[in-house]
Design a protein around this motif. Structure first.
Motif, PDB file in Angstrom:
ATOM      1  N   SER A  13       0.831  -1.195   0.000  1.00 13.19           N
ATOM      2  CA  SER A  13       0.000   0.000   0.000  1.00 13.19           C
ATOM      3  C   SER A  13       0.872   1.254   0.000  1.00 13.19           C
ATOM      4  O   SER A  13       1.591   1.535   0.949  1.00 13.19           O
ATOM      5  CB  SER A  13      -0.896   0.006   1.240  1.00 13.19           C
ATOM      6  N   GLN A  14       0.779   2.006  -1.108  1.00 13.15           N
ATOM      7  CA  GLN A  14       1.520   3.252  -1.223  1.00 13.15           C
ATOM      8  C   GLN A  14       1.063   4.221  -0.131  1.00 13.15           C
ATOM      9  O   GLN A  14       1.854   4.978   0.423  1.00 13.15           O
ATOM     10  CB  GLN A  14       1.278   3.847  -2.618  1.00 13.15           C
ATOM     11  N   GLN A  15      -0.219   4.148   0.179  1.00 11.27           N
ATOM     12  CA  GLN A  15      -0.806   5.019   1.194  1.00 11.27           C
ATOM     13  C   GLN A  15      -0.132   4.812   2.565  1.00 11.27           C
ATOM     14  O   GLN A  15       0.150   5.763   3.278  1.00 11.27           O
ATOM     15  CB  GLN A  15      -2.315   4.733   1.275  1.00 11.27           C
ATOM     16  N   ASN A  17       2.937   3.697   3.081  1.00  8.29           N
ATOM     17  CA  ASN A  17       4.252   4.346   2.996  1.00  8.29           C
ATOM     18  C   ASN A  17       4.150   5.828   3.307  1.00  8.29           C
ATOM     19  O   ASN A  17       4.929   6.376   4.073  1.00  8.29           O
ATOM     20  CB  ASN A  17       4.847   4.224   1.585  1.00  8.29           C
ATOM     21  N   THR A  18       3.187   6.470   2.643  1.00 12.17           N
ATOM     22  CA  THR A  18       3.018   7.911   2.821  1.00 12.17           C
ATOM     23  C   THR A  18       2.724   8.243   4.279  1.00 12.17           C
ATOM     24  O   THR A  18       3.262   9.198   4.832  1.00 12.17           O
ATOM     25  CB  THR A  18       1.845   8.417   1.947  1.00 12.17           C
ATOM     26  N   GLU A  19       1.878   7.437   4.908  1.00  7.46           N
ATOM     27  CA  GLU A  19       1.509   7.712   6.291  1.00  7.46           C
ATOM     28  C   GLU A  19       2.718   7.625   7.228  1.00  7.46           C
ATOM     29  O   GLU A  19       2.899   8.469   8.105  1.00  7.46           O
ATOM     30  CB  GLU A  19       0.418   6.742   6.768  1.00  7.46           C
ATOM     31  N   GLU A  22       4.984  10.542   6.592  1.00  7.98           N
ATOM     32  CA  GLU A  22       4.414  11.770   7.160  1.00  7.98           C
ATOM     33  C   GLU A  22       4.605  11.823   8.667  1.00  7.98           C
ATOM     34  O   GLU A  22       4.920  12.877   9.230  1.00  7.98           O
ATOM     35  CB  GLU A  22       2.910  11.814   6.858  1.00  7.98           C
ATOM     36  N   ARG A  81      -3.530   0.124  10.163  1.00  7.74           N
ATOM     37  CA  ARG A  81      -2.498  -0.539   9.367  1.00  7.74           C
ATOM     38  C   ARG A  81      -1.898  -1.750  10.053  1.00  7.74           C
ATOM     39  O   ARG A  81      -1.173  -2.513   9.424  1.00  7.74           O
ATOM     40  CB  ARG A  81      -1.363   0.460   9.054  1.00  7.74           C
TER      41      ARG A  81
END
Lengths: 240, 240
Positions: A13-15, A17-19, A22, A81
């Motif tokens: 999940s790219q999301q 990674n972003t989380e 961040e 997650r």
């Protein structure tokens, strides 16, 4: 387990990674602001700049909000997650480190309040050189602890943890001198005590920087090194 | 969200229930030991009992180990059980509260070290009544915070958070008196300062008890109430 690539591993999940990215950025940005608070508080003290000191006190609420935001992000990531291994360690290290950063912010605000008292009561006759010296030392520790976090650099984190002992020594020696001074000039007691509290806060900032450094070692090496002492950390975690 | 039955909800996995219950018990048992450390440290100070003080210092390592054990349990539960909602809040509250308990333990050990210095240097001429009074006050706060945790009692937790202000007032007034005393009798400075550091540690213990109380409110009410002040906590969380 040692490299940045492993630690910021790519998730399907790219999301996710972003989380994680961040979260880490928010912690580092909170750290940057906290470090600035420390150095602004010391400047305000040294320059008897009460406006600067008031501004440090006011900005403490921003630091507090950042702690809440980071903890909120951490619980959201944990709930949604269900991170494991190094991702879980990252989240846990962030939630612990944010508490230490917030406390460093509190100490900076305390220093600023003593700086205000000192401009009102007249300067202390002694202790500024020590405050500047220990202040620079612990500010550097905070900066290094954050750099270690940013780069997943366990060796730098170990160096920060080691520095804490030398701050403790500087603090003790400065305090002893101030006590001697107070005995010789009792009229200065109130003002000298203000500087002593400042040194105390700086020493606490060193402790918190060390805590953050220990979380970095936990994050990178996977081992909780709190309370075991530098020698055992070196032997058991770094094979030194 | 308010009742104990909801908060210790039954999971399909009996094992998961046991793990959460064990985590909570470990936190409460750590809390019980920490509370004893605080009261033993105050007793050692008041009775100039250096053996008692040494024993407090020695037991601090047990407290440290308990913090590590609790955090290890928390990460294991997070990794394996992927808790959500009130279970997740329980785990997060335990990991945060264990840090505050460990710091209370540190402050108790500091008090014990000052008690040892005072038996070596001769008693301070002043400050023991205040130390006993504020000591009892913060020990009660720690006890109440732990009871609030044990019973998921948000109202009791709110009462603990409120008490912190009155400890701060007592601390300030006691410190002021000690400063006046030092000016009148500069030869007493070293010994009086030892008592001042004790009062400072007690005041910090009050802060940590308040932190724990705030985690209980978060756990029970689902809202993070740090940094918002008692009035907003009452209005936004308790409808008072």
């Amino acid at each position: 387990m040692d490299t940045k690539t492993d630690l910021m591993s790519h998730h399907i999940s790219q999301q996710f990674n972003t989380e994680l990215e961040e979260l880490r950025n928010n912690l580092l940005s909170m750290g940057g602001q906290v470090e600035k608070q420390v150095s602004d508080a010391i400047d305000a003290l040294i320059n008897a700049d009460s406006e600067g000191a008031i501004s440090v006190c006011e900005k403490d609420t921003d630091i507090n909000s950042m702690e809440l935001t980071i903890d909120e992000e951490c619980s959201r990531i944990l709930a949604r997650r269900q991170p494991a291994a190094s991702d879980l360690r990252l989240v846990l290290a962030c939630t612990k480190a944010s508490t230490d950063l917030e406390r460093i912010g509190d100490e900076a605000a305390k220093i600023a309040r003593f700086a205000i008292s000192l401009t009102e009561q007249g300067e202390a006759p002694k202790g500024y050189i020590e405050a500047r010296h220990i202040g620079n030392h612990v500010r550097q520790m905070v900066q290094d602890a954050l750099n270690a976090f940013a780069r997943f650099d366990a060796d730098l984190a170990l160096a920060v943890a080691k520095e804490d002992k030398s701050v403790d020594r500087e603090y003790k020696s400065a305090t002893r001198e101030l006590v001697t001074y107070m005995m010789e000039d009792p009229r200065s007691i109130t003002r000298v005590l203000n500087i002593m509290w400042v040194l105390r806060s700086l020493e606490r900032i060193g402790d918190h920087a060390r805590n953050i450094a220990e979380y970095v070692i936990y994050l990178v090496k996977g081992k909780d090194v709190r309370h075991i002492g530098i020698k055992r950390i070196q032997a058991e975690v770094f094979d030194k």
